[in-house]
Structure formats: C-alpha cells, structure tokens
Scaffold this motif. Sequence first.
Motif, PDB file in Angstrom:
ATOM      1  N   GLU A 109       0.879  -1.163   0.000  1.00  0.00           N
ATOM      2  CA  GLU A 109       0.000   0.000   0.000  1.00  0.00           C
ATOM      3  C   GLU A 109       0.916   1.211   0.000  1.00  0.00           C
ATOM      4  OE1 GLU A 109      -3.200   1.998   3.153  1.00  0.00           O
ATOM      5  OE2 GLU A 109      -2.206   0.096   3.591  1.00  0.00           O
ATOM      6  N   GLU A 110       0.823   2.052  -1.032  1.00  0.00           N
ATOM      7  CA  GLU A 110       1.750   3.175  -1.139  1.00  0.00           C
ATOM      8  C   GLU A 110       1.074   4.341  -1.843  1.00  0.00           C
ATOM      9  OE1 GLU A 110       5.194   1.854  -3.312  1.00  0.00           O
ATOM     10  OE2 GLU A 110       4.029   0.704  -4.740  1.00  0.00           O
ATOM     11  N   PRO A 111       1.434   5.564  -1.458  1.00  0.00           N
ATOM     12  CA  PRO A 111       0.802   6.736  -2.079  1.00  0.00           C
ATOM     13  C   PRO A 111       1.039   6.809  -3.576  1.00  0.00           C
ATOM     14  CG  PRO A 111       2.002   7.348  -0.084  1.00  0.00           C
ATOM     15  CD  PRO A 111       2.376   5.943  -0.400  1.00  0.00           C
ATOM     16  N   GLU A 112       2.210   6.362  -4.025  1.00  0.00           N
ATOM     17  CA  GLU A 112       2.559   6.403  -5.440  1.00  0.00           C
ATOM     18  C   GLU A 112       2.906   4.990  -5.893  1.00  0.00           C
ATOM     19  OE1 GLU A 112       5.793   8.540  -8.444  1.00  0.00           O
ATOM     20  OE2 GLU A 112       5.921   8.817  -6.278  1.00  0.00           O
ATOM     21  N   LEU A 113       2.123   4.458  -6.811  1.00  0.00           N
ATOM     22  CA  LEU A 113       2.328   3.082  -7.251  1.00  0.00           C
ATOM     23  C   LEU A 113       3.744   2.890  -7.781  1.00  0.00           C
ATOM     24  CD1 LEU A 113       1.030   0.292  -7.794  1.00  0.00           C
ATOM     25  CD2 LEU A 113       0.425   1.133 -10.077  1.00  0.00           C
TER      26      LEU A 113
END
Length: 265
Positions: A109-113
């Motif tokens: 899970e990350e703000p920027e893929l």
Amino acid sequence: MSVVAIVPAAGLGTRLRPLSDAIPKEMLPVGRALALERIVAELHAAGVERIVFVVSPQKEAFLRKHFGESFGYALQPEMRGLGDAILQARALASGASRLLVALGDAVFEEPELGGLTRRVLATDSPISIAVQQVPRERLSKYGVVAPKAGTEGSTFRIQDIVEKPAPDQAPSDFAVTARYVLPDTLFETLEKTPPAKNGEVQLTDALQLLLRAGVPGSAVPLLPGETRHDIGGFETYFKAFVTFAMNDPEYGAALRTYLKETLQL
C-alpha cells in the motif's frame, strides 16, 4: 541497465489451506485485483517490463492462463527455499545486469504506485534492499540488516545481513521487506551457498556471502504511508483485502460506512 524482475510464487500456501488448495495464494484477490496483478502493476509503474514468475508445476497452467505468454515462467519442482527459487529463473533472466526480486506473497500500500520499487532501483549499490523497522520482539521472523557505522538514514549503507536473529542479537531493527535489487553474479553465489539445516537454499545466506566479500549494499526504508501487506496467512490476508477494498474508488466509501455502522464506531 537491463533489469529482469523475478517473482517467486511457487510456495504451497499451507497457512491458507484449504483456500490455497484450490487457488494459488498469489492469485487471491486483494480488494478488486489479484495479488500478482498488483505486483505486476507495481513493477510496470517502476519501469520494469521483463518479468519472470517462478512457479511450482501445479501452478504453471493457472498463471499462464491468466497472464499469457508475455511473461516468463520458471519451474521450481521442489520447495527448496527462496534462493533455490531465484536460481530456477537463471536461464530466463539471461542478459540482465540487475535482478529485481519481488516476493509474490507481499503487496504494498503506497501513495505512489511503484514508488518503493523505483527507490530500490535508484541506489548506486549492486545490492539494494527494501527494509522496514520492526519491534525487536518480532525480529526473529525476518532477515535483518546491519548498517555501516554512521550511515543510517533515509537510505543507508549496509555491511551485513543476518537471518532470523534472536532479538537481543539483532544488528538493528531494520527487517528485510520483500523487494531486492541484486547483481547478476547472485546466480553464481547461490550455486555456492550451502543449504541451511532444513535443506533449503536461503537468499539471505547468499547476500551475506556477497556483502562479506565486499560487494556494496544499501537499505531503502519504507516511507510514511507505505505499508507491506503479507497474504501468506489468514489474519494478514484479511487485513490486506479489507485495506484495499476500503480504498476502492467505486465501493470504498460504502464499505467504510458499512464497517462503521457494523462496528458502531
């Protein structure tokens, strides 16, 4: 530099039985996308196009049917450890100068893929490892890196790595977390790596040999907002599914409302 991603996905998934008897754990849905679909999207977002899945003979047809022939498929006939799984991809990784190993049972899970993977690829070290800080009482479940003196920071140099140390003997609280960038010489090192007591060839043991031989290594810590989700057991799989489902652009808001009402939050 030419990069090939190796995605080990041959494990038996024993902690998810009987679910994994019918569906490979890496093909379970995490929210509305399958786990391996999320990993492939992450790798593509980081600019990696050549991807090799390492699978058991029982899983090969399942993955080929879904992903098609634009991917490589290497077979691991016997479950002899992560190092052995990577070694099976050697022929299909021909010509690569760097290997990106992305464990098939961990999604981020990350703000920027693809942000974490890009940072791991961006270091100037032949060995580059994603890490996360883990409470000391849990370190015996992980490989743990030893920072070089005076280099700990957002990205830091490492001098050693230890597999599953006792909490009071761990060289730091930075645990290895499912994404590695490694030199193509790893294959030769894996061939020379003695099996562990259980007969498995461990990637950590091969990395230890390289680091102790003087090959430079860097650790790339997860940033705030980046979370690893394991899908290897029911508790962590359920958490991963719910997390991604709650963030679904179409149904997430309704699910969050339902959970609040059900839990009376």
